[in-house]
Enzyme design. Sequence first.
Site, short mmCIF file in Angstrom:
data_model
loop_
_atom_site.label_atom_id
_atom_site.label_comp_id
_atom_site.label_asym_id
_atom_site.label_seq_id
_atom_site.Cartn_x
_atom_site.Cartn_y
_atom_site.Cartn_z
N ASP A 145 9.39 14.25 34.36
CA ASP A 145 8.05 13.80 34.00
C ASP A 145 7.29 15.04 33.56
OD1 ASP A 145 6.48 11.32 33.77
OD2 ASP A 145 5.02 12.49 34.90
N SER A 146 6.68 14.93 32.42
CA SER A 146 6.08 16.13 31.83
C SER A 146 4.84 15.75 31.04
CB SER A 146 7.11 16.83 30.94
OG SER A 146 7.69 15.90 30.05
P1 ITT Z 1 10.66 9.19 29.71
O1 ITT Z 1 9.66 8.73 30.75
O2 ITT Z 1 11.61 8.10 29.30
O3 ITT Z 1 11.36 10.46 30.10
P2 ITT Z 1 8.29 9.77 28.13
O4 ITT Z 1 8.08 10.39 26.78
O5 ITT Z 1 7.55 8.48 28.44
O6 ITT Z 1 9.87 9.55 28.35
P3 ITT Z 1 6.75 11.26 30.06
O7 ITT Z 1 6.07 10.10 30.69
O8 ITT Z 1 7.24 12.39 30.93
O9 ITT Z 1 8.02 10.84 29.23
O10 ITT Z 1 5.75 11.83 28.96
C1 ITT Z 1 5.93 13.09 28.44
C2 ITT Z 1 5.03 13.26 27.21
O11 ITT Z 1 4.42 14.56 27.26
C3 ITT Z 1 5.86 13.23 25.95
O12 ITT Z 1 5.96 11.91 25.43
C4 ITT Z 1 5.08 14.18 25.05
O13 ITT Z 1 4.00 13.49 24.46
C5 ITT Z 1 4.52 15.20 26.03
N1 ITT Z 1 5.45 16.33 26.16
C6 ITT Z 1 6.24 16.64 27.25
N2 ITT Z 1 7.01 17.70 27.00
C7 ITT Z 1 6.73 18.07 25.74
C8 ITT Z 1 7.25 19.07 24.90
O14 ITT Z 1 8.22 19.88 25.29
N3 ITT Z 1 6.74 19.17 23.67
C9 ITT Z 1 5.78 18.35 23.24
N4 ITT Z 1 5.26 17.36 23.95
C10 ITT Z 1 5.74 17.21 25.20
#
Ligand code: ITT
Length: 200
Positions: free
Chosen positions: A71-72
Amino acid sequence: MIKKLLVATRNSGKVSEFSRMLSGLSFDVVGLHDLGIDLEVEETGSTFEENAVIKARAYAEASGELTLADDSGLVVDALNGEPGVLSARYGGEGLDDDGRVQLVLDKMEHLPGWERTARFVAVLALVGSDVPNGLVTSEGVVEGAICHERLGENGFGYDPVFWLVGLTKTTAQLSGEEKDAVSHRGAALRGLTETLEALV
Ligand code: ITT
């Protein structure tokens, strides 16, 4: 037999980063699609750690495999920490990555450079029966700033506007390997290396 490691994410940007970064370890890295898992997990937590653990536990239970979830998100000081845990859903369902980037740019339009500080945060959760205590988490952070316009074509999400002060580039201007070396996800994964190596 090579041990399976399920990288439990639906985000194709994360999938490519994990495939690249895990290629040095002796795991058979599989995705949700490879295992035919179409479970949708609701991210009900209020922190990156809570949501990473929710996802890892749910997909480990659904697959029976050693499972890594991430989660990021982007944390912007001038936006009181937004988009934060809502990074993937910022501005509502109607927006894509580019729309979310535009929303951040619009909200920060008049802010000078010194008020544009931000960071990417990633928490990884590893769940499996042979993981110590069943669960290990690891956090990684990269500090930066939101630039005034998009720069670069690589990466995904908010990468085109995430400026790395020391490198004078956005994370979208880095090659995959260069991003892994400095990114929040790279740092979080390095924190799990010993645990992962002990499992193969
Ligand atoms: P999963 O839950 O299936 O892993 P998700 O995209 O919904 O996919 P998150 O809820 O963790 O995952 O949301 C992370 C969002 O944060 C991601 O969609 C990007 O918009 C942003 N993000 C995270 N890491 C990033 C990166 O390395 N570069 C750019 N944006 C990032």
